[in-house]
Design a protein around this motif. Structure first.
Motif, PDB file in Angstrom:
ATOM      1  N   GLY A  64       0.757  -1.234  -0.140  1.00  6.14           N
ATOM      2  CA  GLY A  64       0.154   0.090  -0.022  1.00  6.14           C
ATOM      3  C   GLY A  64       0.833   1.247   0.157  1.00  6.14           C
ATOM      4  O   GLY A  64       2.038   1.209   0.095  1.00  6.14           O
ATOM      5  N   ILE A  65       0.260   2.251  -0.093  1.00  6.78           N
ATOM      6  CA  ILE A  65       0.700   3.808  -0.164  1.00  6.78           C
ATOM      7  C   ILE A  65       0.243   4.322   1.054  1.00  6.78           C
ATOM      8  O   ILE A  65      -1.005   4.560   1.114  1.00  6.78           O
ATOM      9  CB  ILE A  65       0.338   4.403  -1.314  1.00  6.78           C
ATOM     10  N   GLU A  66       0.919   4.781   1.966  1.00  6.99           N
ATOM     11  CA  GLU A  66       0.395   5.933   2.954  1.00  6.99           C
ATOM     12  C   GLU A  66      -0.016   7.258   2.487  1.00  6.99           C
ATOM     13  O   GLU A  66       0.530   7.876   1.659  1.00  6.99           O
ATOM     14  CB  GLU A  66       1.580   5.888   4.116  1.00  6.99           C
ATOM     15  N   VAL A  67      -1.270   7.610   3.004  1.00  7.17           N
ATOM     16  CA  VAL A  67      -1.842   9.131   2.622  1.00  7.17           C
ATOM     17  C   VAL A  67      -1.788   9.870   3.998  1.00  7.17           C
ATOM     18  O   VAL A  67      -2.006   9.471   5.011  1.00  7.17           O
ATOM     19  CB  VAL A  67      -3.215   8.701   2.178  1.00  7.17           C
ATOM     20  N   PRO A  68      -1.146  11.052   3.805  1.00  6.33           N
ATOM     21  CA  PRO A  68      -0.872  11.761   5.000  1.00  6.33           C
ATOM     22  C   PRO A  68      -2.294  12.207   5.440  1.00  6.33           C
ATOM     23  O   PRO A  68      -3.199  12.421   4.840  1.00  6.33           O
ATOM     24  CB  PRO A  68      -0.060  13.198   4.473  1.00  6.33           C
ATOM     25  N   ALA A  69      -2.316  12.153   6.872  1.00  4.33           N
ATOM     26  CA  ALA A  69      -3.681  12.698   7.420  1.00  4.33           C
ATOM     27  C   ALA A  69      -4.254  14.000   6.954  1.00  4.33           C
ATOM     28  O   ALA A  69      -5.341  14.326   7.025  1.00  4.33           O
ATOM     29  CB  ALA A  69      -3.541  12.627   9.220  1.00  4.33           C
ATOM     30  N   SER A  70      -3.032  14.953   6.834  1.00  4.02           N
ATOM     31  CA  SER A  70      -3.483  16.236   6.198  1.00  4.02           C
ATOM     32  C   SER A  70      -4.423  16.324   4.782  1.00  4.02           C
ATOM     33  O   SER A  70      -4.966  17.120   4.454  1.00  4.02           O
ATOM     34  CB  SER A  70      -2.233  17.115   6.079  1.00  4.02           C
ATOM     35  N   VAL A  71      -3.801  15.110   3.980  1.00  7.99           N
ATOM     36  CA  VAL A  71      -4.546  15.031   2.886  1.00  7.99           C
ATOM     37  C   VAL A  71      -5.786  14.675   2.957  1.00  7.99           C
ATOM     38  O   VAL A  71      -6.658  15.145   2.310  1.00  7.99           O
ATOM     39  CB  VAL A  71      -3.787  13.837   1.929  1.00  7.99           C
ATOM     40  N   ILE A  72      -6.150  13.560   3.904  1.00  9.36           N
ATOM     41  CA  ILE A  72      -7.381  13.426   4.239  1.00  9.36           C
ATOM     42  C   ILE A  72      -8.431  14.465   4.611  1.00  9.36           C
ATOM     43  O   ILE A  72      -9.483  14.545   4.255  1.00  9.36           O
ATOM     44  CB  ILE A  72      -7.500  12.134   5.222  1.00  9.36           C
ATOM     45  N   THR A  73      -7.892  15.288   5.433  1.00  9.74           N
ATOM     46  CA  THR A  73      -8.522  16.334   6.181  1.00  9.74           C
ATOM     47  C   THR A  73      -8.940  17.343   4.673  1.00  9.74           C
ATOM     48  O   THR A  73      -9.939  17.789   4.648  1.00  9.74           O
ATOM     49  CB  THR A  73      -7.648  17.054   7.162  1.00  9.74           C
ATOM     50  N   GLU A  74      -7.904  17.548   3.914  1.00 13.19           N
ATOM     51  CA  GLU A  74      -8.125  18.507   2.888  1.00 13.19           C
ATOM     52  C   GLU A  74      -9.141  18.023   1.927  1.00 13.19           C
ATOM     53  O   GLU A  74      -9.946  18.765   1.121  1.00 13.19           O
ATOM     54  CB  GLU A  74      -6.777  18.860   2.225  1.00 13.19           C
TER      55      GLU A  74
ATOM     56  N   ALA B 129      -8.331   3.465   3.007  1.00 13.69           N
ATOM     57  CA  ALA B 129      -8.529   2.881   4.023  1.00 13.69           C
ATOM     58  C   ALA B 129      -7.874   3.311   5.177  1.00 13.69           C
ATOM     59  O   ALA B 129      -6.724   3.303   5.074  1.00 13.69           O
ATOM     60  CB  ALA B 129      -8.520   1.350   3.829  1.00 13.69           C
ATOM     61  N   SER B 130      -8.316   3.080   6.406  1.00  9.10           N
ATOM     62  CA  SER B 130      -7.699   3.233   7.696  1.00  9.10           C
ATOM     63  C   SER B 130      -7.280   1.845   8.143  1.00  9.10           C
ATOM     64  O   SER B 130      -7.907   0.889   8.470  1.00  9.10           O
ATOM     65  CB  SER B 130      -8.784   3.832   8.846  1.00  9.10           C
TER      66      SER B 130
ATOM     67  N   GLY C 170     -11.629  16.429   2.506  1.00  4.47           N
ATOM     68  CA  GLY C 170     -13.082  16.701   3.277  1.00  4.47           C
ATOM     69  C   GLY C 170     -14.192  15.744   2.837  1.00  4.47           C
ATOM     70  O   GLY C 170     -15.510  16.120   3.025  1.00  4.47           O
ATOM     71  N   SER C 171     -13.715  14.524   2.709  1.00  7.64           N
ATOM     72  CA  SER C 171     -15.185  13.794   2.234  1.00  7.64           C
ATOM     73  C   SER C 171     -15.160  12.433   2.956  1.00  7.64           C
ATOM     74  O   SER C 171     -15.389  11.143   2.515  1.00  7.64           O
ATOM     75  CB  SER C 171     -15.081  13.221   0.608  1.00  7.64           C
ATOM     76  N   GLY C 172     -14.901  12.702   4.338  1.00  4.30           N
ATOM     77  CA  GLY C 172     -15.089  11.156   5.239  1.00  4.30           C
ATOM     78  C   GLY C 172     -13.804  10.574   5.428  1.00  4.30           C
ATOM     79  O   GLY C 172     -12.498  11.248   4.851  1.00  4.30           O
ATOM     80  N   LYS C 173     -13.592   9.359   5.989  1.00  4.39           N
ATOM     81  CA  LYS C 173     -12.361   8.790   6.155  1.00  4.39           C
ATOM     82  C   LYS C 173     -12.179   7.904   4.996  1.00  4.39           C
ATOM     83  O   LYS C 173     -11.079   7.208   5.079  1.00  4.39           O
ATOM     84  CB  LYS C 173     -12.339   8.186   7.657  1.00  4.39           C
ATOM     85  N   ARG C 174     -12.795   7.517   4.247  1.00  7.04           N
ATOM     86  CA  ARG C 174     -12.630   6.667   2.953  1.00  7.04           C
ATOM     87  C   ARG C 174     -13.015   7.533   1.612  1.00  7.04           C
ATOM     88  O   ARG C 174     -13.784   6.810   0.972  1.00  7.04           O
ATOM     89  CB  ARG C 174     -13.467   5.329   3.177  1.00  7.04           C
ATOM     90  N   PRO C 175     -12.172   8.291   1.454  1.00  2.00           N
ATOM     91  CA  PRO C 175     -12.484   8.971   0.333  1.00  2.00           C
ATOM     92  C   PRO C 175     -12.130   8.439  -1.018  1.00  2.00           C
ATOM     93  O   PRO C 175     -11.114   7.456  -0.859  1.00  2.00           O
ATOM     94  CB  PRO C 175     -11.685  10.450   0.379  1.00  2.00           C
ATOM     95  N   ALA C 176     -12.885   8.523  -2.127  1.00  3.23           N
ATOM     96  CA  ALA C 176     -12.312   7.906  -3.411  1.00  3.23           C
ATOM     97  C   ALA C 176     -11.520   8.877  -3.921  1.00  3.23           C
ATOM     98  O   ALA C 176     -11.385  10.102  -3.900  1.00  3.23           O
ATOM     99  CB  ALA C 176     -13.780   7.988  -4.389  1.00  3.23           C
TER     100      ALA C 176
ATOM    101  N   GLY D 296      -4.468   2.852  12.359  1.00  7.21           N
ATOM    102  CA  GLY D 296      -4.162   4.132  12.656  1.00  7.21           C
ATOM    103  C   GLY D 296      -3.669   4.953  11.658  1.00  7.21           C
ATOM    104  O   GLY D 296      -3.281   6.204  11.661  1.00  7.21           O
ATOM    105  N   ARG D 297      -3.401   4.468  10.388  1.00  2.00           N
ATOM    106  CA  ARG D 297      -2.817   5.079   9.294  1.00  2.00           C
ATOM    107  C   ARG D 297      -3.804   5.148   7.948  1.00  2.00           C
ATOM    108  O   ARG D 297      -4.467   4.260   8.036  1.00  2.00           O
ATOM    109  CB  ARG D 297      -1.408   4.425   9.018  1.00  2.00           C
ATOM    110  N   PHE D 298      -3.760   5.814   7.206  1.00  2.00           N
ATOM    111  CA  PHE D 298      -4.567   5.950   5.974  1.00  2.00           C
ATOM    112  C   PHE D 298      -3.829   5.502   4.795  1.00  2.00           C
ATOM    113  O   PHE D 298      -2.698   5.931   4.593  1.00  2.00           O
ATOM    114  CB  PHE D 298      -5.158   7.659   5.513  1.00  2.00           C
TER     115      PHE D 298
END
Length: 63
Positions: A16-26, A49-50, A28-34, A53-55
């Motif tokens: 997998g590829i880790e997505v920074p939490a700041s990107v998930i926040t930006e 996917a979470s 803004g479409s929930g914790k499982r954005p497309a 504790g990592r995205f």
């Protein structure tokens, strides 16, 4: 939105590829954005996917 990450191997087959939490926040479409992922010029659609504790975005182990 673009960011650079490292492909990670978790266990024997999970890749997998880790997505920074700041990107998930930006996003803004929930914790499982497309998302659309581009690796070496190849694009595919997936969702974040979470995991532990990592995205993460899944990636085929054939990379």
């Amino acid at each position: 939105m673009r960011f650079t990450s490292t492909v990670e191997l978790g266990g024997k087959t999970a890749t997998g590829i880790e997505v920074p939490a700041s990107v998930i926040t930006e996003l803004g479409s929930g914790k499982r954005p497309a998302v659309t992922v581009t690796v070496n010029g190849y694009c595919y659609r997936s969702t974040v996917a979470s995991m532990g504790g990592r995205f993460m975005v899944p990636l085929s182990g054939g990379w």
